[in-house]
Design an enzyme around this catalytic site. Structure first.
Site, PDB file in Angstrom:
ATOM      1  N   GLU A  71      -1.407   0.900  -3.994  1.00 42.94           N
ATOM      2  CA  GLU A  71      -1.374   0.927  -5.448  1.00 42.94           C
ATOM      3  C   GLU A  71      -0.485   2.088  -5.853  1.00 42.94           C
ATOM      4  O   GLU A  71      -0.475   3.124  -5.185  1.00 42.94           O
ATOM      5  CB  GLU A  71      -2.766   1.135  -6.061  1.00 42.94           C
ATOM      6  CG  GLU A  71      -3.700  -0.045  -5.936  1.00 42.94           C
ATOM      7  CD  GLU A  71      -4.474  -0.065  -4.626  1.00 42.94           C
ATOM      8  OE1 GLU A  71      -5.045  -1.114  -4.289  1.00 42.94           O
ATOM      9  OE2 GLU A  71      -4.489   0.957  -3.906  1.00 42.94           O
TER      10      GLU A  71
ATOM     11  N   TYR B 212       9.340   2.215  -2.707  1.00 43.82           N
ATOM     12  CA  TYR B 212       8.603   1.121  -2.082  1.00 43.82           C
ATOM     13  C   TYR B 212       9.421  -0.169  -2.088  1.00 43.82           C
ATOM     14  O   TYR B 212       9.487  -0.877  -1.076  1.00 43.82           O
ATOM     15  CB  TYR B 212       7.249   0.906  -2.768  1.00 43.82           C
ATOM     16  CG  TYR B 212       6.317   2.091  -2.661  1.00 43.82           C
ATOM     17  CD1 TYR B 212       6.204   2.826  -1.483  1.00 43.82           C
ATOM     18  CD2 TYR B 212       5.544   2.495  -3.736  1.00 43.82           C
ATOM     19  CE1 TYR B 212       5.353   3.914  -1.378  1.00 43.82           C
ATOM     20  CE2 TYR B 212       4.685   3.583  -3.649  1.00 43.82           C
ATOM     21  CZ  TYR B 212       4.598   4.287  -2.468  1.00 43.82           C
ATOM     22  OH  TYR B 212       3.760   5.361  -2.375  1.00 43.82           O
TER      23      TYR B 212
END
Length: 161
Positions: A116, A128
């Site tokens: 998350e 990411y």
């Protein structure tokens, strides 16, 4: 390569990766408190020294400059926390840590890595995505924030590819 200078800085930095131990928690807490508006407590970190967790540290010259905490659940790795000391940011340490935990999780038989990330953390989201993660969901109000709660993007990357 998208960040060749950062990679070169990491290579030149002589980073040492090793599993962390409870004795490392004071150094972890120092970085955690500088890195997050709502840092984890000492007891939360100490609770992560169990068989199904991995707590990794990146060291430079004997000093902890970053860490990552993962939980292994069946065949999935869940990145719970990753943080780099403010003085080491922009040096590629976060990318190095991320790649290290991805490789280690794949080597240990994990099929995917989940995480998350705050919707406002654009730098982390870009990292990411650059490392092959894709958004698979949203967790409303997941994180504490100065003005209430903040949503989290849920991201995933398959391992072993």
């Amino acid at each position: 390569m998208p960040y060749p200078e950062a990679y070169q800085k990491v290579l030149n930095a002589d980073l040492l990766m090793r599993p962390l131990a409870p004795e490392d928690v004071p150094a972890v807490l120092d970085i955690e408190r500088q890195g997050y508006s709502h840092p984890w407590s000492e007891s939360v970190f100490l609770d992560c020294f169990k068989d199904n967790y991995r707590v990794w540290g990146a060291f430079h010259g004997g000093d902890l400059v970053g860490y990552a905490v993962l939980a292994y659940i069946v065949d999935e790795a869940h990145l719970l926390n990753i943080c780099v000391h403010p003085r080491a940011r922009g040096e590629g340490v976060g990318r190095y840590l991320l790649r290290y935990v991805l490789a280690t999780a794949a080597h240990e038989g994990m099929s995917q890595l989940l995480l998350e990330v705050r919707v406002s953390n654009h730098a982390a989201i870009a990292l990411y995505q650059d490392e092959g993660f894709r958004e698979i969901g949203l967790r409303p109000g997941y994180y504490p924030a100065a003005n209430g709660r903040e949503d989290a993007r849920v991201m995933m990357r398959a391992l072993g590819q």
